[in-house]
Design a protein around this motif. Sequence first.
Motif, short mmCIF file in Angstrom:
data_model
loop_
_atom_site.label_atom_id
_atom_site.label_comp_id
_atom_site.label_asym_id
_atom_site.label_seq_id
_atom_site.Cartn_x
_atom_site.Cartn_y
_atom_site.Cartn_z
N SER A 1 6.32 -5.61 12.98
CA SER A 1 4.89 -5.80 13.22
C SER A 1 4.05 -5.42 12.00
O SER A 1 2.83 -5.57 12.03
N ARG A 2 4.69 -4.95 10.94
CA ARG A 2 3.92 -4.45 9.81
C ARG A 2 4.14 -5.23 8.52
O ARG A 2 3.31 -5.17 7.62
N ILE A 3 5.25 -5.94 8.43
CA ILE A 3 5.46 -6.81 7.27
C ILE A 3 4.92 -8.18 7.65
O ILE A 3 5.30 -8.74 8.68
N LYS A 4 4.01 -8.66 6.85
CA LYS A 4 3.38 -9.95 7.11
C LYS A 4 3.71 -10.90 5.97
O LYS A 4 3.58 -10.56 4.81
N VAL A 5 4.15 -12.10 6.33
CA VAL A 5 4.45 -13.14 5.35
C VAL A 5 3.43 -14.25 5.55
O VAL A 5 3.31 -14.80 6.65
N GLN A 6 2.69 -14.56 4.52
CA GLN A 6 1.72 -15.64 4.60
C GLN A 6 2.46 -16.95 4.44
O GLN A 6 3.09 -17.20 3.40
N ALA A 7 2.42 -17.77 5.46
CA ALA A 7 3.22 -19.00 5.51
C ALA A 7 2.93 -19.94 4.34
O ALA A 7 3.85 -20.56 3.80
N HIS B 1 -5.89 4.78 7.12
CA HIS B 1 -6.32 3.85 6.07
C HIS B 1 -6.36 2.40 6.54
O HIS B 1 -7.27 1.67 6.21
N GLY B 2 -5.35 1.96 7.30
CA GLY B 2 -5.34 0.64 7.90
C GLY B 2 -5.60 -0.51 6.94
O GLY B 2 -6.43 -1.36 7.19
N TYR B 3 -4.90 -0.60 5.85
CA TYR B 3 -5.08 -1.65 4.86
C TYR B 3 -3.77 -2.41 4.69
O TYR B 3 -2.72 -1.98 5.17
N GLN B 4 -3.84 -3.55 4.02
CA GLN B 4 -2.64 -4.31 3.70
C GLN B 4 -2.28 -4.08 2.24
O GLN B 4 -3.10 -4.26 1.36
N LEU B 5 -1.05 -3.68 2.04
CA LEU B 5 -0.52 -3.41 0.71
C LEU B 5 0.22 -4.66 0.24
O LEU B 5 1.03 -5.21 0.99
N ASP B 6 -0.04 -5.12 -0.95
CA ASP B 6 0.56 -6.34 -1.49
C ASP B 6 2.00 -6.05 -1.94
O ASP B 6 2.30 -5.90 -3.13
N PHE B 7 2.88 -5.96 -0.97
CA PHE B 7 4.28 -5.59 -1.16
C PHE B 7 4.98 -6.46 -2.21
O PHE B 7 5.62 -5.96 -3.13
#
Length: 171
Positions: free
Chosen positions: A114-120, A133-139
């Motif tokens: 639920s925490r790793i997001k892949v932009q299609a 903090h609730g931010y998205q880190l550019d893994f």
Amino acid sequence: MRQLQDTVWQRRGTSWVWDEEARNQVCAASEVWSLRQFLRTAGAPGVPRSWPDDLPSNGRRTLVVAGLDGSLDLLTPTDADLWLSDAIKPAILSFQDEYEGDAALVFWLPTGHSRIKVQASTDAVSWLCHAPHGYQLDFGRILWGEANEYPQEILMRPGGKPAGLFHLRIT
């Protein structure tokens, strides 16, 4: 993103796994290293590496590390970005160099589904940090320099949900 049904991730490369069945295929719970142990073994600038001759899991071919997720949650966005690029990425590179690509490094992320997001549209990978903090880190940008054609989703069975991400070699 390309999908991987092969077991190569269990023997080579770097993976971020959130599926318990997948993790159990490569190690027993008692074989999992803490993030602190992993970083200490990788050495810091001026500190010698101390990688073991034999890895603890999967016929001495795999190292499973837990704690990356909790550590990221505790850091501010700026600190998390710096820490991934200045501590985690060099430790991954140290592991790859030590075992010459012939061993697997697996980061166990039990909530990663639920925490790793892949932009299609771009295959860009981000990590969603929890409060405060609730931010998205550019893994992907930080760890593999946005070489988004290389990471693959690990599937345990045809048509199944992704069990993690696999990258053969970080550069």
